[in-house]
Design a protein around this motif. Structure first.
Motif, mmCIF file in Angstrom:
data_model
loop_
_atom_site.group_PDB
_atom_site.id
_atom_site.type_symbol
_atom_site.label_atom_id
_atom_site.label_comp_id
_atom_site.label_asym_id
_atom_site.label_seq_id
_atom_site.Cartn_x
_atom_site.Cartn_y
_atom_site.Cartn_z
ATOM 1 N N THR A 93 0.813 -1.218 0.000
ATOM 2 C CA THR A 93 0.000 0.000 0.000
ATOM 3 C C THR A 93 0.844 1.266 0.000
ATOM 4 N N GLY A 94 2.104 1.158 0.425
ATOM 5 C CA GLY A 94 2.963 2.331 0.534
ATOM 6 C C GLY A 94 2.636 3.203 1.727
ATOM 7 N N LEU A 95 1.830 2.694 2.641
ATOM 8 C CA LEU A 95 1.380 3.470 3.789
ATOM 9 C C LEU A 95 1.875 2.845 5.093
ATOM 10 N N SER A 96 2.021 3.689 6.095
ATOM 11 C CA SER A 96 2.367 3.187 7.431
ATOM 12 C C SER A 96 1.094 2.705 8.113
ATOM 13 N N ASP A 97 1.255 1.772 9.051
ATOM 14 C CA ASP A 97 0.120 1.204 9.765
ATOM 15 C C ASP A 97 0.315 1.459 11.249
ATOM 16 N N THR A 98 -0.411 2.454 11.776
ATOM 17 C CA THR A 98 -0.283 2.807 13.189
ATOM 18 C C THR A 98 -1.566 2.520 13.966
ATOM 19 N N LYS A 99 -2.470 1.782 13.369
ATOM 20 C CA LYS A 99 -3.763 1.504 14.000
ATOM 21 C C LYS A 99 -3.607 0.531 15.172
#
Length: 243
Positions: free
Chosen positions: A209-215
């Motif tokens: 996704t190219g996104l960070s996952d901070t959930k």
């Protein structure tokens, strides 16, 4: 939760009317099946669980110990390799041929547990309903295995960008039946296990996704477990018990 409290109260009432049993160490292995819930249901389906347990049971039937769990499954719902697939839905290797890629679930947990055995049969003072709760650590990931090692996007540390490794602290509960035979030949337990884990991704970025996952996730795992155990008595159990 209300049912759990009612059962606990009932077992205390029954246990108060029966004499104490022997102190003993319990070493066991277990196998079970689990169903995910919470945020975890979007990533995985049902899995299998194996593990090792050590418990110490006091003369007053309190139990203290530690348990470990290893979870595995082929039921992975989240398609983290979607960006690497062609129009036919296959991941191709460096030569452009369909690759042998296997995607599975892997997880592990370790918990300190405490609880009690509530005796329900006067003729067997070391058996009864076992209830415990625990606090510990749980992690899970999507395990990606490139059998031929010919996919450039999954070489070396690059594979970590797809595995969704998540971890955090967790709570555990177990309610079931513990059976310790007088002749020591038939010893087992079975029942229902529950876990509530508060996990977060260990990886900085998900490459697909190219996104960070901070959930922050609430991962629930519920299942049934059966275990074989070896009881180690501090002394030989009495053949007869007196009120």
């Amino acid at each position: 939760m209300k049912l759990f409290i009612v059962l606990l109260f009932f077992c205390f009432s029954v246990n108060a009317q029966i004499d104490s049993s022997n102190k003993l160490h319990i070493i066991g292995i277990h196998l079970g099946g689990q169903i995910p819930g919470g945020n975890l249901v979007n990533r995985f389906g049902p899995n299998l669980d194996v593990g090792i347990t050590y418990l110490f049971k006091t003369k007053k039937d309190w139990i203290f110990g530690i348990e470990s769990n290893y979870m595995y499954s082929n039921n992975v719902k989240e398609d983290v390799l979607k960006q690497l697939k062609n129009d036919e839905g296959n991941v191709t290797n460096n030569a452009g041929y369909p690759a042998d890629v296997r995607v599975t679930q892997r997880g592990l947990g370790i918990h300190l547990v405490s609880g009690r055995v509530f005796k329900i049969f006067k003729n067997n003072q070391n058996s009864g309903i076992m209830i415990n709760i625990g606090l510990g650590y749980l992690q899970h990931k999507i395990n990606i295995y490139d059998a031929e090692q010919k996919i450039a996007a999954l070489q070396g540390d690059l594979i970590f960008g797809y595995d969704r490794l998540s971890s955090g602290f967790s709570f555990s509960q177990f309610i079931g039946y513990l059976h310790l035979s007088k002749n020591r030949l038939s010893n087992f337990y079975f029942g229902f296990s529950m876990y509530e884990a508060y996990t977060i991704s260990v990886r900085k970025v998900n490459y697909d996704t190219g996104l960070s996952d901070t959930k922050q996730n609430l991962d629930l795992i519920n299942g049934f477990r059966f275990g074989w155990i070896l009881p180690l008595y501090n002394k030989k159990p009495n053949d007869f018990y007196y009120n």
